[in-house]
Motif scaffolding. Structure first.
Motif, PDB file in Angstrom:
ATOM      1  N   ALA A 259       0.826  -1.207   0.000  1.00  0.00           N
ATOM      2  CA  ALA A 259       0.000   0.000   0.000  1.00  0.00           C
ATOM      3  C   ALA A 259       0.863   1.260   0.000  1.00  0.00           C
ATOM      4  O   ALA A 259       0.531   2.257  -0.654  1.00  0.00           O
ATOM      5  CB  ALA A 259      -0.939   0.000   1.202  1.00  0.00           C
ATOM      6  N   SER A 260       1.992   1.224   0.718  1.00  0.00           N
ATOM      7  CA  SER A 260       2.896   2.375   0.746  1.00  0.00           C
ATOM      8  C   SER A 260       3.545   2.587  -0.617  1.00  0.00           C
ATOM      9  O   SER A 260       3.714   3.726  -1.066  1.00  0.00           O
ATOM     10  CB  SER A 260       3.964   2.186   1.823  1.00  0.00           C
ATOM     11  OG  SER A 260       3.397   2.221   3.113  1.00  0.00           O
TER      12      SER A 260
ATOM     13  N   GLN B 216       5.666   4.359  -6.505  1.00  0.00           N
ATOM     14  CA  GLN B 216       6.724   3.425  -6.903  1.00  0.00           C
ATOM     15  C   GLN B 216       6.123   2.156  -7.497  1.00  0.00           C
ATOM     16  O   GLN B 216       6.730   1.527  -8.359  1.00  0.00           O
ATOM     17  CB  GLN B 216       7.611   3.077  -5.698  1.00  0.00           C
ATOM     18  CG  GLN B 216       8.718   4.082  -5.399  1.00  0.00           C
ATOM     19  CD  GLN B 216       8.193   5.420  -4.958  1.00  0.00           C
ATOM     20  OE1 GLN B 216       7.161   5.506  -4.290  1.00  0.00           O
ATOM     21  NE2 GLN B 216       8.878   6.488  -5.325  1.00  0.00           N
ATOM     22  N   LEU B 217       4.955   1.788  -7.020  1.00  0.00           N
ATOM     23  CA  LEU B 217       4.215   0.656  -7.580  1.00  0.00           C
ATOM     24  C   LEU B 217       2.988   1.200  -8.304  1.00  0.00           C
ATOM     25  O   LEU B 217       2.382   2.156  -7.848  1.00  0.00           O
ATOM     26  CB  LEU B 217       3.777  -0.311  -6.464  1.00  0.00           C
ATOM     27  CG  LEU B 217       4.879  -1.005  -5.685  1.00  0.00           C
ATOM     28  CD1 LEU B 217       4.281  -1.858  -4.560  1.00  0.00           C
ATOM     29  CD2 LEU B 217       5.745  -1.865  -6.584  1.00  0.00           C
ATOM     30  N   PRO B 218       2.657   0.625  -9.450  1.00  0.00           N
ATOM     31  CA  PRO B 218       3.347  -0.475 -10.119  1.00  0.00           C
ATOM     32  C   PRO B 218       4.463  -0.016 -11.044  1.00  0.00           C
ATOM     33  O   PRO B 218       5.134  -0.833 -11.673  1.00  0.00           O
ATOM     34  CB  PRO B 218       2.226  -1.117 -10.934  1.00  0.00           C
ATOM     35  CG  PRO B 218       1.346   0.036 -11.314  1.00  0.00           C
ATOM     36  CD  PRO B 218       1.391   0.980 -10.137  1.00  0.00           C
TER      37      PRO B 218
ATOM     38  N   THR C 211      13.881   5.016  -1.552  1.00  0.00           N
ATOM     39  CA  THR C 211      14.113   6.377  -1.070  1.00  0.00           C
ATOM     40  C   THR C 211      13.272   6.589   0.180  1.00  0.00           C
ATOM     41  O   THR C 211      12.211   5.971   0.341  1.00  0.00           O
ATOM     42  CB  THR C 211      13.738   7.425  -2.137  1.00  0.00           C
ATOM     43  OG1 THR C 211      13.673   8.712  -1.522  1.00  0.00           O
ATOM     44  CG2 THR C 211      12.393   7.116  -2.783  1.00  0.00           C
ATOM     45  N   ALA C 212      13.732   7.485   1.068  1.00  0.00           N
ATOM     46  CA  ALA C 212      12.967   7.796   2.281  1.00  0.00           C
ATOM     47  C   ALA C 212      11.651   8.480   1.967  1.00  0.00           C
ATOM     48  O   ALA C 212      10.753   8.530   2.812  1.00  0.00           O
ATOM     49  CB  ALA C 212      13.792   8.683   3.210  1.00  0.00           C
ATOM     50  N   GLU C 213      11.515   8.999   0.748  1.00  0.00           N
ATOM     51  CA  GLU C 213      10.246   9.610   0.323  1.00  0.00           C
ATOM     52  C   GLU C 213       9.067   8.670   0.574  1.00  0.00           C
ATOM     53  O   GLU C 213       7.988   9.121   0.963  1.00  0.00           O
ATOM     54  CB  GLU C 213      10.321   9.949  -1.168  1.00  0.00           C
ATOM     55  CG  GLU C 213       9.013  10.351  -1.803  1.00  0.00           C
ATOM     56  CD  GLU C 213       9.011  10.140  -3.315  1.00  0.00           C
ATOM     57  OE1 GLU C 213       7.918  10.097  -3.897  1.00  0.00           O
ATOM     58  OE2 GLU C 213      10.100  10.006  -3.905  1.00  0.00           O
ATOM     59  N   VAL C 214       9.286   7.360   0.352  1.00  0.00           N
ATOM     60  CA  VAL C 214       8.171   6.417   0.430  1.00  0.00           C
ATOM     61  C   VAL C 214       7.627   6.305   1.852  1.00  0.00           C
ATOM     62  O   VAL C 214       6.443   6.572   2.088  1.00  0.00           O
ATOM     63  CB  VAL C 214       8.565   5.037  -0.140  1.00  0.00           C
ATOM     64  CG1 VAL C 214       7.377   4.079  -0.074  1.00  0.00           C
ATOM     65  CG2 VAL C 214       9.057   5.169  -1.577  1.00  0.00           C
ATOM     66  N   PRO C 215       8.435   5.918   2.854  1.00  0.00           N
ATOM     67  CA  PRO C 215       7.863   5.819   4.198  1.00  0.00           C
ATOM     68  C   PRO C 215       7.476   7.171   4.799  1.00  0.00           C
ATOM     69  O   PRO C 215       6.464   7.259   5.515  1.00  0.00           O
ATOM     70  CB  PRO C 215       8.975   5.153   5.020  1.00  0.00           C
ATOM     71  CG  PRO C 215      10.236   5.431   4.266  1.00  0.00           C
ATOM     72  CD  PRO C 215       9.844   5.456   2.827  1.00  0.00           C
ATOM     73  N   VAL C 216       8.253   8.222   4.530  1.00  0.00           N
ATOM     74  CA  VAL C 216       7.941   9.522   5.129  1.00  0.00           C
ATOM     75  C   VAL C 216       6.615  10.062   4.585  1.00  0.00           C
ATOM     76  O   VAL C 216       5.752  10.515   5.343  1.00  0.00           O
ATOM     77  CB  VAL C 216       9.086  10.532   4.882  1.00  0.00           C
ATOM     78  CG1 VAL C 216       8.658  11.921   5.366  1.00  0.00           C
ATOM     79  CG2 VAL C 216      10.345  10.101   5.622  1.00  0.00           C
TER      80      VAL C 216
END
Length: 423
Positions: free
Chosen positions: A205-206, A212-214, A233-238
């Motif tokens: 889901a993140s 980034q997906l798909p 990249t930290a962009e995803v979790p942040v």
């Protein structure tokens, strides 16, 4: 992700805009509209069927109360058929909605008006250049040779432990790496960014939330047993901190920074342009992320660009800024500025940062909204930038600061390193 309403109401304008990306969106937009109409028709049919079923259920209850059991049982047979029809329509609705969602995931963001047309990185626009390229001695060598000469980065040891693209930093090389991370974080927090320490693994889901997906599934390391992805990249979790969140206007601006290792499977090619630190599968990066009111996001983007400039000025590295053309623009970005440092030893520019405004594209995927003064929910704007990616910054420092006596350390980093030269 583009909003359905925007596609339905501004289809012609969006098709023209996507031509900057060299994409003919005519057919995919037609498919989107057709699927949306099918979804709406199915939803309407399902609603009517459920309403009829509910009406008959009430009538059945009244018939039983009045002692007309035989009539009630006749209607019960009819409601049984309606329940089967409702189930079929529900399944059809879910399938259509999923097809529509998957189709929307395939459409990139609409380029901003400032984005130039173009096919590749060769068509990017240089909009700024600053710094003096140092004059090196005839004996100057690229960073992968400097790393071996001074025993600060071992690429072969990384191959032994893991594989190509996983270097081992040693001694003063590791200290310099740590110094850069601390310096970048300090610069960011001084500028008002709140430091965050986030997971290095994210769920599906993140990945979908930030795009980034798909789109980049093949470039991400996937832990199959747990269905998790190592972050690129930290962009995803942040940014996913704000998934399914409703903010207030008073919450803006939200400014976060974070350091993480980053992991990318991109294979690349062979040659000097990908040697050494030029392209890695694991590397360190400090990221800045902003969540903004739509009316302020481009002002914020300009501020992020100026912030990265101050860091490069303090490092005294020659750099330039490019405005990416449509053919080189990232899938989720509306406008991106790339920073490149000049590597004198390699005689080429090295990309070290991308600063992007995604407008509402990520927010629509994330369901990241804010309440305006009228209590209405609106999509926020998201932005992010590298501040900075370490490998090529480190390569630029090693190559541009090399002298016959050793590699000098940029003055601003000496307090973080505890030494002023590598020799």
């Amino acid at each position: 992700m583009l909003q359905l309403q925007a596609i339905r109401e501004n289809r012609d304008r969006l098709e023209i805009a996507l031509k900057k990306r060299n994409i003919d969106a005519t057919q995919i937009f037609e498919n989107v509209v057709q699927l949306d109409e099918k979804r709406r028709a199915t939803q309407s049919e399902l609603d009517n069927t459920l309403a009829e079923s509910n009406r008959l259920s009430k009538e059945i209850g009244e018939l039983f109360k009045s002692g007309r059991a035989q009539d009630a049982n006749v209607l019960k047979e009819k409601t049984s058929g309606l329940k089967e029809e409702s189930k079929r329509l529900g399944e059809e609705l879910n399938t259509t909605a999923e097809e529509l969602q998957n189709l929307l995931y395939q459409i990139p963001n609409i380029p901003h008006d400032l984005v130039p047309a173009g096919n590749s990185e060769n068509d990017n626009e240089e909009i700024f250049k600053e710094g003096t390229v140092p004059t090196l001695s005839a004996e100057a060598i690229p960073h992968w040779e400097l790393a071996k000469k001074y025993d600060i980065i071992d690429f072969e040891l990384g191959v032994k432990i893991t594989g190509a693209g996983f270097p081992v930093y040693k001694g003063k090389g590791a200290r310099l790496q740590r110094a850069l991370i601390a310096y970048f974080l300090d610069k960011n927090t001084e500028a008002g960014y709140t430091e965050m320490q986030v997971p290095l693994l994210v769920n599906e889901a993140s990945g979908y939330g930030t795009g980034q997906l798909p789109d980049k599934e093949g470039q991400m390391y996937h832990v199959g047993a747990d269905d998790l992805y190592l972050i690129p990249t930290a962009e995803v979790p942040v940014t996913n901190i704000f998934r399914d969140v409703i903010l207030n206007e008073s919450d803006f601006p939200i400014c976060y920074t974070g350091y993480t290792p980053c992991f990318r499977r991109e294979a690349g090619s062979y040659g000097a342009h990908v040697r050494g630190l030029n392209r890695l599968h694991q590397f360190d990066k400090v990221e800045i992320v902003r969540v903004e009111h739509p009316s302020k996001s481009y002002e914020a983007l300009d501020g992020m660009v100026e912030h990265v400039k101050t860091i490069l000025r303090e490092l005294k590295l020659p750099y330039r800024i490019l405005r990416l053309c449509g053919g080189d623009l990232g899938f989720t970005a509306a406008l991106t500025y790339d920073f490149e440092v000049f590597s004198t030893a390699q005689d080429r520019w090295l990309e070290i940062s991308s600063v992007s405004n995604f407008e509402a594209y990520q927010a629509n995927r994330l369901k990241l909204r804010f309440k305006d003064e009228n209590g209405k929910n609106n999509l926020a704007h998201t932005l992010n930038g590298s501040s900075l990616a370490l490998p090529r910054v480190l390569a630029g420092i090693l190559e541009n600061y090399q002298t016959p006596e050793g590699i000098k350390i940029p003055e601003v980093l000496v307090p973080y390193c505890g030494f002023d030269i590598i020799n």
